[in-house]
Scaffold this active site. Structure first.
Site, PDB file in Angstrom:
ATOM      1  N   CYS A  12       0.831  -1.202   0.000  1.00 20.67           N
ATOM      2  CA  CYS A  12       0.000   0.000   0.000  1.00 20.67           C
ATOM      3  C   CYS A  12       0.867   1.255   0.000  1.00 20.67           C
ATOM      4  O   CYS A  12       1.509   1.558  -0.994  1.00 20.67           O
ATOM      5  CB  CYS A  12      -0.978  -0.022   1.166  1.00 20.67           C
ATOM      6  SG  CYS A  12      -2.299   1.215   1.013  1.00 20.67           S
ATOM      7  N   HIS A 107      -3.876  -4.922   0.168  1.00 22.63           N
ATOM      8  CA  HIS A 107      -3.476  -5.434   1.479  1.00 22.63           C
ATOM      9  C   HIS A 107      -3.587  -6.959   1.518  1.00 22.63           C
ATOM     10  O   HIS A 107      -4.687  -7.496   1.689  1.00 22.63           O
ATOM     11  CB  HIS A 107      -4.351  -4.820   2.578  1.00 22.63           C
ATOM     12  CG  HIS A 107      -4.090  -3.373   2.805  1.00 22.63           C
ATOM     13  ND1 HIS A 107      -3.149  -2.913   3.705  1.00 22.63           N
ATOM     14  CD2 HIS A 107      -4.627  -2.277   2.220  1.00 22.63           C
ATOM     15  CE1 HIS A 107      -3.134  -1.592   3.685  1.00 22.63           C
ATOM     16  NE2 HIS A 107      -4.013  -1.176   2.789  1.00 22.63           N
ATOM     17  N   GLU A 109      -2.567  -8.873   3.876  1.00 18.88           N
ATOM     18  CA  GLU A 109      -2.624  -9.369   5.254  1.00 18.88           C
ATOM     19  C   GLU A 109      -4.033  -9.466   5.809  1.00 18.88           C
ATOM     20  O   GLU A 109      -4.239 -10.058   6.877  1.00 18.88           O
ATOM     21  CB  GLU A 109      -1.767  -8.467   6.167  1.00 18.88           C
ATOM     22  CG  GLU A 109      -2.390  -7.131   6.558  1.00 18.88           C
ATOM     23  CD  GLU A 109      -2.297  -6.049   5.485  1.00 18.88           C
ATOM     24  OE1 GLU A 109      -2.668  -4.895   5.763  1.00 18.88           O
ATOM     25  OE2 GLU A 109      -1.858  -6.366   4.352  1.00 18.88           O
TER      26      GLU A 109
END
Length: 333
Positions: A12, A107, A109
């Site tokens: 990001c 993202h 994660e």
């Protein structure tokens, strides 16, 4: 950062920072904020396919990813190629043509990104060459050996238990390492649930074989807390009394052990500190930000004259539960 000659993954803002470091003109404010799911499609980079596109190996084209950004790349950094894009982010994934530098706008994660774990695994294992040899079985053996080396053949360990997951698993691990030279202590401060002390005693002694001493200090605690309304004052009173009770108990246990195979001073204190406790309280092995302090992080009062052992310090709660089952703690406990 780029002088370290190590793999880099910018996520990001990290992608934007990577591009900005090469040329500030590479980043601009987006015309519309991209927030939510997006379809990620892959592009063939200009470098070697085995190195440039390995980040998305075994990830299906058109995968759902989670975006949350306003700024975006306007140009590719020099010597980089596009390896992924979305309808609003033409440079959603970039890779250096010859070095292990990667940037992604989404993202990986978060659970909203499908196959995000695979992407992170590709980076850690295939790009950074991390060895996947850590297992909970290996942790048990390694930690028991470490504890034995720290404590020595005659060292005595004392530790507070509550019956909760963390202290129970820590106590069982310590018992496996040093046997009856570990002295678990449950302090009844008068604030426990009904019959809780009896239940914990039954669990730890009968089911797990742990050497447990229950100290009923309820009258002592409640007397000192009587009439105190301020929460901070209550905390300090409870903390002070716990320290005093532990010191008194340690001396008593050492005295009773005199002349037995377990004779020796108690030098060590077991604590069930977990990694989340640590990263919320202090920076540890990385730039983690302090969120709040925890009662079991930051060391002991100097007056205690004990050294800490924290075998769970680098584990998360789910890993502690797995460790407990490996140590033979029944699932219901």
């Amino acid at each position: 950062m780029f002088d370290l000659d190590v793999p880099i993954l910018g996520v990001c803002y990290g992608l934007q920072e990577m591009a900005w470091q090469h040329d500030q003109q590479n980043v601009l404010a987006g015309e519309k904020r991209e927030y939510g799911h997006a379809k990620l499609t892959f592009e063939q980079g200009e470098g070697s396919a085995s190195s440039v596109n390995v980040l998305f190996q075994d990830v299906p084209n058109g995968v759902d990813v989670w975006m949350s950004h306003g700024d975006k790349l306007s140009h590719l950094p020099e010597s980089f190629s596009t390896i992924a894009k979305t309808s609003n982010a033409p440079f959603a994934g970039i890779a250096h043509n010859s070095k292990p530098y990667y940037g992604i706008q989404f993202h990986p994660e978060v659970t909203h990104t499908s196959h995000g774990t695979r992407i992170l695994e590709n980076y850690a294992v295939r790009i950074c060459k991390a060895q996947q040899h850590w297992t909970m079985d290996e942790f048990v053996g390694t930690e028991i050996s470490r504890i034995r080396a720290l404590v020595g053949e005659k060292g005595q360990v004392i530790g507070a238990v509550s019956g909760g997951v963390d202290s129970t698993v820590a106590a069982k691990l310590m018992h496996e390492a040093v046997g009856d030279r570990f002295h678990a202590v449950l302090v009844n401060n008068g604030l426990l649930r009904h019959k809780e002390a009896e239940t914990v005693h039954q669990t730890l002694t009968s089911h797990l074989g742990i050497n447990l001493t229950v100290i009923d200090a309820s009258e002592r605690f409640l007397t000192d807390l009587k009439g105190v309304l301020d929460p901070e004052k209550k905390r300090k009173i409870i903390g002070k009394n716990f320290i005093e009770v532990f010191q008194e108990t340690a001396l008593k246990i050492a005295k009773e052990a005199a002349g037995t195979p377990n004779a020796g001073d108690i030098e060590w204190l077991l604590q069930g500190t977990l990694y989340p406790d640590v990263i919320e309280s202090i920076a540890f092995r990385g730039p983690s930000q302090t969120i709040k302090t925890h009662h079991n992080v930051g060391g002991l009062p100097a007056a205690m004259h004990l050294k800490l052992i924290e075998p769970l310090r680098e584990l998360f709660k789910d890993e502690v539960r797995i460790l407990g089952t490996k140590l033979g703690i029944p699932e219901e406990l």
